[in-house]
Design an enzyme around this catalytic site. Structure first.
Site, PDB file in Angstrom:
ATOM      1  N   ASP A  30      43.666  51.437  43.457  1.00 41.48           N
ATOM      2  CA  ASP A  30      44.252  52.424  43.357  1.00 41.48           C
ATOM      3  C   ASP A  30      45.332  53.255  43.061  1.00 41.48           C
ATOM      4  OD1 ASP A  30      43.763  55.090  41.679  1.00 41.48           O
ATOM      5  OD2 ASP A  30      41.835  55.186  42.729  1.00 41.48           O
TER       6      ASP A  30
HETATM    7  C1  NOJ Z   1      44.153  58.069  41.120  1.00 37.70           C
HETATM    8  C2  NOJ Z   1      42.463  58.030  40.728  1.00 37.70           C
HETATM    9  O1  NOJ Z   1      41.387  57.914  42.113  1.00 37.70           O
HETATM   10  C3  NOJ Z   1      41.852  57.427  39.738  1.00 37.70           C
HETATM   11  O2  NOJ Z   1      40.752  56.888  39.319  1.00 37.70           O
HETATM   12  C4  NOJ Z   1      43.463  56.646  38.115  1.00 37.70           C
HETATM   13  O3  NOJ Z   1      42.926  56.208  37.258  1.00 37.70           O
HETATM   14  C5  NOJ Z   1      44.504  56.985  38.496  1.00 37.70           C
HETATM   15  N1  NOJ Z   1      44.675  57.759  40.015  1.00 37.70           N
HETATM   16  C6  NOJ Z   1      45.372  56.846  38.126  1.00 37.70           C
HETATM   17  O4  NOJ Z   1      45.894  58.102  37.731  1.00 37.70           O
END
Ligand code: NOJ
Length: 761
Positions: free
Chosen positions: A286
């Site tokens: 993430d």
């Molecule tokens: C953080 C989020 O937790 C995740 O769900 C997302 O895909 C990413 N950022 C990218 O935007």
């Protein structure tokens, strides 16, 4: 003779297709091995780097810099946050025309509930219990996103959520592992289709692996701690389902799992995911979750990056720990070339599977957006999806549906509000293209409409709170008038109307990422408005927009009818009009329990038995209960009303005993006993009466959505086999134990009819 010819033919087909498969794999392997033999260490590490130039919504402090140079130097494997054929072509050109080895880039995005045609938030969609519909929304999203040049999606989010304080409950399918698994599969099918190389399919990512929904206290990014039994039986099944459905990518979560952050957890990413589940796609972190392992206290950036790679993480989102430290770790012997090769191969395989090596521009066609994105047809799907996701929570004296000639006072901060219709995580949607409730009701009632509007209240009167919510644009707009002046205007309007429709609830960004709440009530400004409206004694209908279950004890008393619409998406107003005026008879059922108050949280229907269970809602000393609130929820899992009524009768079993190789059919007779046609979600739950471990009081094991004309009846059948009776044991084996099982079939998790079956040894 005929039989033999048939056998031979089958054999030839099997061998032929096996060869086909092997030769395809060999082709890919050969292609990638050859490519990798030409790659430097730096180029291999470059493939593991995912950047965002900051065009989208950053979900952390960092954004990537020197993007152009990095791409040309082969330091980038994929990009997210840029869209549109033109921009994507430019970026792809940098990679395939200016980098040494011309390796194409992946282009990702967060397309969570629609690309430009925004559907209801996923929690809302899940309340449709309609797998065909959910697949269709994912398919539509893939059509639109690929038309805009994208080839990789960070969805579905399948985190089981039992705590409505956590803002991200809006992004998932609620509290149940069985329903969550069915939805995970439907979404993967919708995004990926059956051919990833096709220019209208997206590679899907199942996230957030794992247990993110169990963040302590519902506070985002917080610690998680849970038993293996709960992981296997509750939190992991939707991931497994997505993987079995062929999902191309897995995204790790921010939290720790058994004390080790998910992005560096070898048990999770290698032992379970690869060795046990045989996942053959790639794993992405993430947003800066590798770097965050430094804050988790696992070492410096170099140490945590090596740890993550060795644990089985393949691609590093935004943080560049991989890009800046892996080579040093290799030189210092802290990881092996094999570790880097393995991750690099997985990224290249994904590109190969998407067909990018044979045509890096295959998703880029300047003529497609106009034809494909946000058309009359996609809006129609959004309108239908929204109407099907609404849950009718209360409808005293059949106040709904409304006649179109009623004099309606349309009141509330969300009644004429474009900025909050789309809901959280609609990064590519344009709020200004959404239909407000006022517009929707006027569209439905035409020129002679008797609909009059007053705002009545701010979503919240608190400027500090508004500022926190307004990070991506104005969601809470505090009026220049005093709260009392707004209420007065609303009351004047209410008094000269036949009926009040109050559109109230949460702003979009009051749920979603980094939007946890310790109170899950309506803000005070809206509570006051509802009290004042109720005092007029006019019939009061609440249209409730929210990204999470709320505690509504007082409002439920005050209102005559409540329609829960979640955040309904781009066609919000039209869909709400369809349901309020009875063009569509609501059929949604809750997929997350609504508590009476926040103190009951976490509250979910499939809780385990205790040694001192409470029977009923009366307080009992030395039993498991509260002094100040009953144990039962406000609205239970699976609950939802209709404009008609359904009767369940005649529960029948094809037999009472089965062994592990047999199946039993359980049936009921469902009758539409009301005056209008409607759909009912018939739910099957099972309780295992004696087990070697403590067990849920009831678990969903099947459901069917049935349409019945007024007065019509139908027999509904469910097949129960060993899989429906089995569960994970301490040794992680999945098996059933002989004994009696209660079979419940009903309209929600609390109202069922039942019978008993026995599994013999
Ligand atoms: C953080 C989020 O937790 C995740 O769900 C997302 O895909 C990413 N950022 C990218 O935007």
């Amino acid at each position: 003779m005929t039989m033999k010819r048939f056998d031979l033919l089958t054999l030839i087909i099997v061998v032929f297709s096996a060869c086909g498969r092997t030769s395809h794999e060999t082709e890919m392997d050969k292609y990638i091995s050859k490519l990798m033999s030409q790659m430097t260490i730096e180029e291999k590490i470059g493939q593991l780097n995912l950047i965002t130039p900051g065009g989208g919504i950053p979900t952390g402090a960092a954004v990537s810099t020197d993007v152009e140079t990095k791409i040309k130097e082969g330091n980038v494997g994929g990009i997210f946050g840029i869209t549109g054929p033109e921009k994507i072509r430019q970026a792809q050109q940098l990679a395939v025309e200016h980098s040494r080895l011309k390796i194409p880039l992946l282009f990702g995005s967060d397309i969570i509930h629609g690309y430009k045609t925004i559907f209801p938030i996923p929690l809302g969609l899940s309340c449709s219990w309609d797998m065909e519909l959910i697949e269709k929304t994912a398919r539509t999203a893939a059509e639109e996103a690929t038309a805009d040049g994208l080839n990789w999606n960070f969805s579905p989010m399948v985190d089981i959520s039992r705590d409505p304080r956590w803002g991200r409950v809006a992004e998932g399918a609620g509290e149940d592992p069985y329903l969550g698994s069915e939805i995970a599969k439907a979404m993967v099918r919708g995004y990926q289709g059956n051919d990833l190389t096709s220019n209208n399919t997206l590679m899907a990512t199942v996230k957030h692996f794992a247990l993110y929904g169990a963040s302590e206290a519902g506070r985002d990014y917080n610690t998680v701690d849970m038993s293996r039994l709960r992981m296997y039986n509750v939190y992991l099944p939707p991931f497994r389902a997505a993987i079995d459905a062929g999902v191309g990518c897995v995204m790790t979560s921010f939290n720790d799992v058994d004390g080790i952050p998910a992005s560096g957890n070898k048990w999770l990413l290698t032992d379970l995911l690869r060795n046990n589940w045989k996942f053959d796609g790639f794993v992405v972190s993430d947003y800066t979750s590798v770097n965050e392992m430094v804050d988790h206290g696992l070492g410096d950036l170099q140490a945590v990056s090596a740890l993550a790679l060795k644990a089985g993480l393949d691609m590093d989102m935004v943080g560049e720990g991989f890009l800046t430290t892996l080579k040093k770790s290799l030189e210092e012997g802290k990881l092996s070339l094999n570790d880097i090769n393995r991750a690099c191969r997985r990224i290249l395989e994904a590109k190969y599977k998407l067909g990018l090596f044979s045509d890096p521009y295959r998703y880029i066609d300047e003529s497609r957006p106009e034809k494909t994105i946000l058309t009359a047809q996609t809006r129609e799907i959004a309108r239908d999806a929204a109407a099907r996701s609404f849950v009718l929570l209360k409808n005293d004296k059949n106040l709904l549906p409304l006649k179109k000639d009623r004099n309606i006072a349309l009141i509330g901060p969300l009644a004429n509000n474009k900025n909050n219709m789309l809901g959280t995580w609609a990064v590519s949607g344009d709020p200004q293209l959404s239909i407000t409730v006022l517009e929707g009701l006027k569209n439905a009632t035409g020129n002679n409409s008797n609909i009059h509007y007053a705002k009545g209240a701010n979503i919240s009167d608190d400027p500090e709170f508004a500022q926190k919510v307004n990070v991506f644009g104005t969601r809470i707009d505090i009026d220049e008038r005093t709260p009392q002046a707004m209420i007065n205007e609303a009351l004047m309007l209410a008094k000269r109307s036949d009926v009040v429709v109050a559109v109230i609830g949460e702003a979009s960004e009051m749920s979603g990422e980094s939007s946890s709440r310790s109170s899950i009530s309506l803000p005070d400004s809206q509570k006051k408005l509802i009290r004042a409206l109720a005092n007029t004694k006019k019939p009061l209908i609440l249209v409730l927009m929210t990204g999470r279950p709320l505690a509504l004890e007082e409002e439920i008393q005050l209102a005559d009818a409540i329609l829960l619409t979640w955040h309904p998406g781009i066609e919000a107003g039209n869909a709400i009009a369809d349901v309020l005026f009875g063009k569509y008879n609501p059929s949604g059922k809750l997929t997350m329990t609504f508590p009476r108050n926040v103190g009951q949280v976490p509250i979910y229907y499939n809780h385990r038995t205790t040694g001192r269970p409470n029977s009923g809602d009366e307080f009992q000393k030395f039993r498991s209960n509260y002094l100040d609130v009953p144990n039962s929820p406000q609205f239970s899992f699976g609950y939802g009303l209709s404009y008609t009524t359904f009767a369940y009768s005649n529960i029948m079993l094809s037999k009472n005993y089965m062994n592990s190789n047999e199946k039993i059919t359980a049936s009921i007779k469902l009758t539409n006993t009301g005056k209008v046609d409607g759909e009912e979600v018939v739910q099957l739950y099972i309780y295992d009466k004696i087990r070697s471990i403590t067990q849920p009081v009831k678990e969903l094991k099947g459901f069917q959505k049935i349409f019945l004309k007024a007065g019509e009846s139908k027999d509904v059948h469910f097949t129960i086999g060993i899989n429906e009776l089995a569960f994970y044991h301490h040794d992680m084996s999945f098996k059933a134990e002989a004994g009696e099982f209660v079979i419940y079939i009903g309209t929600n998790s609390d109202e069922t009819i039942s019978d008993v079956i026995t599994l013999t040894e």
